[in-house]
Design a protein around this motif. Structure first.
Motif, PDB file in Angstrom:
ATOM      1  N   GLY A   5      39.478  35.689  27.612  1.00  0.00           N
ATOM      2  CA  GLY A   5      39.065  35.745  29.010  1.00  0.00           C
ATOM      3  C   GLY A   5      37.814  34.904  29.152  1.00  0.00           C
ATOM      4  O   GLY A   5      36.790  35.200  28.538  1.00  0.00           O
ATOM      5  N   LEU A   6      37.909  33.801  29.898  1.00  0.00           N
ATOM      6  CA  LEU A   6      36.781  32.888  30.102  1.00  0.00           C
ATOM      7  C   LEU A   6      36.193  33.158  31.476  1.00  0.00           C
ATOM      8  O   LEU A   6      36.898  33.081  32.492  1.00  0.00           O
ATOM      9  CB  LEU A   6      37.265  31.436  30.011  1.00  0.00           C
ATOM     10  CG  LEU A   6      36.215  30.354  30.248  1.00  0.00           C
ATOM     11  CD1 LEU A   6      35.191  30.345  29.110  1.00  0.00           C
ATOM     12  CD2 LEU A   6      36.879  28.985  30.379  1.00  0.00           C
ATOM     13  N   THR A   7      34.912  33.469  31.525  1.00  0.00           N
ATOM     14  CA  THR A   7      34.282  33.782  32.802  1.00  0.00           C
ATOM     15  C   THR A   7      32.841  33.295  32.806  1.00  0.00           C
ATOM     16  O   THR A   7      32.299  32.885  31.783  1.00  0.00           O
ATOM     17  CB  THR A   7      34.373  35.301  33.111  1.00  0.00           C
ATOM     18  OG1 THR A   7      34.071  35.511  34.486  1.00  0.00           O
ATOM     19  CG2 THR A   7      33.471  36.125  32.214  1.00  0.00           C
ATOM     20  N   GLY A   8      32.242  33.355  33.968  1.00  0.00           N
ATOM     21  CA  GLY A   8      30.849  32.947  34.122  1.00  0.00           C
ATOM     22  C   GLY A   8      30.526  32.927  35.601  1.00  0.00           C
ATOM     23  O   GLY A   8      31.403  32.717  36.435  1.00  0.00           O
ATOM     24  N   SER A   9      29.291  33.145  35.920  1.00  0.00           N
ATOM     25  CA  SER A   9      28.861  33.150  37.319  1.00  0.00           C
ATOM     26  C   SER A   9      28.932  31.740  37.896  1.00  0.00           C
ATOM     27  O   SER A   9      29.061  30.759  37.166  1.00  0.00           O
ATOM     28  CB  SER A   9      27.438  33.701  37.425  1.00  0.00           C
ATOM     29  OG  SER A   9      27.413  35.045  36.984  1.00  0.00           O
ATOM     30  N   ILE A  10      28.802  31.654  39.214  1.00  0.00           N
ATOM     31  CA  ILE A  10      28.849  30.369  39.897  1.00  0.00           C
ATOM     32  C   ILE A  10      27.815  29.398  39.318  1.00  0.00           C
ATOM     33  O   ILE A  10      26.691  29.789  39.011  1.00  0.00           O
ATOM     34  CB  ILE A  10      28.633  30.552  41.420  1.00  0.00           C
ATOM     35  CG1 ILE A  10      28.808  29.215  42.145  1.00  0.00           C
ATOM     36  CG2 ILE A  10      27.292  31.203  41.722  1.00  0.00           C
ATOM     37  CD1 ILE A  10      28.836  29.335  43.661  1.00  0.00           C
ATOM     38  N   LEU A 113      36.244  38.061  36.205  1.00  0.00           N
ATOM     39  CA  LEU A 113      36.871  38.848  35.137  1.00  0.00           C
ATOM     40  C   LEU A 113      36.387  40.300  35.165  1.00  0.00           C
ATOM     41  O   LEU A 113      37.191  41.229  35.185  1.00  0.00           O
ATOM     42  CB  LEU A 113      36.570  38.217  33.778  1.00  0.00           C
ATOM     43  CG  LEU A 113      37.246  38.864  32.581  1.00  0.00           C
ATOM     44  CD1 LEU A 113      38.693  38.390  32.469  1.00  0.00           C
ATOM     45  CD2 LEU A 113      36.496  38.524  31.291  1.00  0.00           C
ATOM     46  N   PHE A 114      35.073  40.495  35.172  1.00  0.00           N
ATOM     47  CA  PHE A 114      34.517  41.848  35.148  1.00  0.00           C
ATOM     48  C   PHE A 114      34.643  42.521  36.511  1.00  0.00           C
ATOM     49  O   PHE A 114      34.924  43.712  36.601  1.00  0.00           O
ATOM     50  CB  PHE A 114      33.043  41.822  34.725  1.00  0.00           C
ATOM     51  CG  PHE A 114      32.837  41.344  33.313  1.00  0.00           C
ATOM     52  CD1 PHE A 114      33.330  42.071  32.239  1.00  0.00           C
ATOM     53  CD2 PHE A 114      32.152  40.165  33.057  1.00  0.00           C
ATOM     54  CE1 PHE A 114      33.139  41.631  30.936  1.00  0.00           C
ATOM     55  CE2 PHE A 114      31.956  39.723  31.760  1.00  0.00           C
ATOM     56  CZ  PHE A 114      32.454  40.450  30.702  1.00  0.00           C
ATOM     57  N   GLU A 115      34.440  41.737  37.571  1.00  0.00           N
ATOM     58  CA  GLU A 115      34.445  42.293  38.919  1.00  0.00           C
ATOM     59  C   GLU A 115      35.817  42.845  39.310  1.00  0.00           C
ATOM     60  O   GLU A 115      35.901  43.760  40.123  1.00  0.00           O
ATOM     61  CB  GLU A 115      34.008  41.212  39.925  1.00  0.00           C
ATOM     62  CG  GLU A 115      32.558  40.768  39.773  1.00  0.00           C
ATOM     63  CD  GLU A 115      32.323  39.704  38.701  1.00  0.00           C
ATOM     64  OE1 GLU A 115      31.212  39.177  38.647  1.00  0.00           O
ATOM     65  OE2 GLU A 115      33.247  39.398  37.905  1.00  0.00           O
TER      66      GLU A 115
END
Length: 195
Positions: A5-10, A113-115
């Motif tokens: 799962g690849l995620t990151g904030s704006i 992802l988390f949200e």
């Protein structure tokens, strides 16, 4: 098959990092692209039924839709009830295809992802991160972006510090492309040893 799962904030460099995984031969499921495709296809009619006037020429007008759902938790829940099952169906199709092709590792590029609780559907979490000042400069350089819009977006996202704390790996994009590419290569080496 290991699901990352690849995620990151704006403004953290997630799209660039996703491309680094692609460049390394890893299949990447881009959830934003799926939503864009759905807004031009299967999701348009049910979204129009739920939010009359947001579809123009058969395509969901994102700005009109945003006006209808932003700040309205009930409306957002109705939208998610339409879109999320369609996104998960596309994800399942992607997985079947990758399994049939013998993929050992796949990446889900999921901004929220988390949200959205999607972290439970992956084996490994990779968070893309950069220092606050770098993030802010990147975001404010985007057309039409303002300090207010940026603050509103951040308000809806899990803070970067929390994302990093929940990650298995962090890709640091503030140190430049080569450093980020080295982080991606190290992640892949670590996961290949696991496999």
């Amino acid at each position: 098959m290991i699901k990352i799962g690849l995620t990151g904030s704006i403004g953290m460099g997630k799209s660039t990092t996703a491309q680094m995984f692609r460049d390394a031969g890893i299949a990447v499921l881009d959830s934003d692209r799926i939503v864009h495709d759905l807004y031009r296809g299967a999701a348009a009619a049910p979204i129009e039924a739920a939010f009359p006037g947001v579809v123009v020429d058969g395509v969901v007008d994102r700005a009109r839709l945003a006006q209808r759902v932003l700040g309205d938790a009930g409306a957002l829940k109705r939208l998610e009830a339409i879109v999320h099952p369609l996104v998960w169906a596309a994800r399942d199709e992607f997985l079947k295809t990758q399994e049939a092709e013998g993929a050992k590792i796949v990446v889900y590029d999921v901004p929220l992802l988390f949200e959205t609780g999607a972290e439970t559907s992956v084996d490994v979490i990779v968070v893309v991160s950069a220092p606050e000042d770098v993030q802010k400069a990147r975001v404010l350089a985007r057309p039409g972006m303002t300090e207010e819009k940026f603050a509103a977006i951040l308000q809806k996202q899990v803070p970067d510090s929390e994302k990093r704390a929940r990650a298995d790996f962090v890709v640091h994009t503030g140190a430049g492309l080569e450093a980020a590419r080295a982080d991606v290569a190290a992640i892949l080496r670590s996961l290949e040893r696991r496999g």
